[in-house]
Write a protein that holds these residues in place. Structure first.
Motif, short mmCIF file in Angstrom:
data_model
loop_
_atom_site.label_atom_id
_atom_site.label_comp_id
_atom_site.label_asym_id
_atom_site.label_seq_id
_atom_site.Cartn_x
_atom_site.Cartn_y
_atom_site.Cartn_z
N GLU A 293 7.45 -4.07 12.46
CA GLU A 293 8.84 -4.26 12.08
C GLU A 293 9.08 -5.50 11.25
N LEU A 294 8.07 -6.34 11.08
CA LEU A 294 8.22 -7.55 10.27
C LEU A 294 7.91 -7.31 8.80
N PHE A 295 7.40 -6.13 8.44
CA PHE A 295 7.05 -5.87 7.05
C PHE A 295 8.29 -5.62 6.21
N GLN A 296 8.24 -6.12 4.97
CA GLN A 296 9.36 -5.98 4.05
C GLN A 296 8.82 -5.93 2.62
N ASP A 297 9.33 -5.00 1.80
CA ASP A 297 8.86 -4.83 0.42
C ASP A 297 7.34 -4.62 0.39
N HIS A 298 6.84 -3.84 1.31
CA HIS A 298 5.41 -3.62 1.42
C HIS A 298 5.04 -2.26 0.82
N VAL A 299 3.75 -1.96 0.86
CA VAL A 299 3.24 -0.69 0.34
C VAL A 299 2.68 0.12 1.50
N LEU A 300 3.04 1.39 1.55
CA LEU A 300 2.48 2.29 2.55
C LEU A 300 1.36 3.10 1.92
N VAL A 301 0.20 3.08 2.54
CA VAL A 301 -0.94 3.87 2.09
C VAL A 301 -1.09 5.03 3.08
N LEU A 302 -0.81 6.24 2.60
CA LEU A 302 -0.78 7.40 3.48
C LEU A 302 -2.13 8.11 3.47
N GLY A 303 -2.83 8.01 4.58
CA GLY A 303 -4.14 8.64 4.70
C GLY A 303 -5.25 7.72 4.21
#
Length: 385
Positions: free
Chosen positions: A233-243
């Motif tokens: 919950e502390l992440f902000q303006d991050h990138v999600l790598v799916l898989g």
């Protein structure tokens, strides 16, 4: 710009109250004892009021830590608790009127605008499980039962004359401290005291179990290569790598050190290996809404899907696009014919490494010079970023 956001963003809204909580507790303990009088209110604050402010300041610091715990989970209740206690902490620092309370006052006042600025960041309602609700009800019910019964039978107990005395007796009895300064004088009072022991210790045991449960869950999550909600919950303006697939590892190497990112993969072995490398990872299906929400899809700036399964990537991107249409979606297509499918799933950019590499190889085989320099130029441009 990123550093300025760090000073006024959600992280600052959590860090500053944490420091205030520690200072409030520390200065409160110091000012309970003898401390030199200092400050504009020094001449008007009695020593008894200064000590009382020190005692209550220590309690405020402890309660602020509870509020900060709520902030880490982005709970609205945590924001309210912290926003109320910050001015209280500043006022207590002024009343304490000592040199050690000056940093407390200053930092409390500085923290208030930061909390107000980030109010919208803490919008989650508290979600208590049935076990937690039962534990809270049992604990409160046992204390009410013991306090009311002890006060009603106060003539059959020594040293009990007020509700405060009754609550004190219930608390020390239920917690098994038992100082022995309050004892029953009649058989009826003794039987009642026995019931307080049974109900009180049971309620404390239930409450302790609900506290240890999340800690055990955290240990299990770490063993499975999983991050906890408080960390995510502390992440902000991050990138999600799916898989995770053959194409994913170079992407992770490029992202490391450049931007915060979270990997979502259903493979527990892969997740465990990634976490050992201090990579934020969540063990779950990246095409499900629940893990994307836990990983902060609403706050993500970009989403990347680059596994060996284009169909799974398309499904993951479709889910991510529905949950955060403003995020930049990038996909790597394993098969050329799936490029348009990935675009229809919501990808803003689709890159086919195999097609690009194959094109360069074919052009080189046909005698066209400079293909190797083209690849080197791509890498050089990427390095210059």
């Amino acid at each position: 710009m990123d550093r300025r956001r760090d000073w006024v963003g959600a992280r600052a809204a959590i860090l500053l109250p944490t420091v205030v909580a520690i200072l409030s507790f520390a200065t409160g303990v110091v000012n309970i004892s003898e401390a030199p009088v200092f400050g504009p209110l020094a001449a008007y604050v009695p020593r008894s009021a200064q000590r009382a402010a020190g005692f209550t300041g220590a309690l405020t610091g402890f309660t602020l830590l509870v509020g900060v715990f709520g902030l880490r989970r982005r709970l609205r209740l945590g924001w309210y608790v912290t926003a109320i206690l910050l001015p209280v902490s500043a006022a207590q620092g002024l009343v304490q009127s000592s040199a050690v309370s000056v940093p407390l006052v200053v930092l409390s006042l500085v923290s208030i605008p930061t909390m107000l600025f980030n109010r919208q960041r803490f919008d989650r309602a508290i979600d208590l499980s049935t076990a937690q609700l039962a534990a809270g009800a049992a604990l409160i019910g046992a204390q009410v039962y013991g306090t009311a019964g002890t006060f009603a039978l106060r003539e059959e107990f020594n040293n009990v004359s007020t509700l405060t005395d009754a609550f004190y007796y219930t608390l020390v009895t239920a917690s098994t401290v038992g100082y022995g300064d309050v004892t029953p004088n009649t058989e009826q009072a003794t039987l009642f005291a026995m019931s307080v022991v049974v109900l009180g210790t049971a309620s404390f045991a239930i409450a302790l179990g609900t506290l240890l449960g999340p800690a055990i869950e955290k240990r299990l999550s770490e063993a499975l290569g999983n991050m906890t909600d408080a960390q995510l919950e502390l992440f902000q303006d991050h990138v999600l790598v799916l898989g995770y697939g053959d194409l994913t590892e170079p992407i992770l190497e490029e992202l490391t050190g450049a931007v915060e990112f979270v990997v979502i993969t259903p493979d527990t072995d892969t997740a465990s290996r990634l976490q050992q490398r201090d990579i934020a990872v969540l063990t779950a299906d990246p095409s499900d809404e629940e893990p994307l929400q836990r990983a902060g899809i609403e706050d993500a700036s970009a989403v990347v899907a680059a596994t060996n399964d284009d169909a799974q990537d398309a499904l993951s991107l479709l889910t991510a696009n529905n949950m955060n249409p403003s995020a930049t979606l990038v996909a790597a297509a394993t098969d050329r014919e799936n490029i348009e499918k990935l675009r229809r799933a919501g990808a803003d950019t689709v890159i086919s490494p195999a097609v690009i590499g194959g094109h360069l190889i074919v052009q080189s085989a046909l005698g066209r010079e400079g293909m190797e320099s083209v690849a080197d130029t791509i890498l050089e441009v990427d390095d210059e970023r």
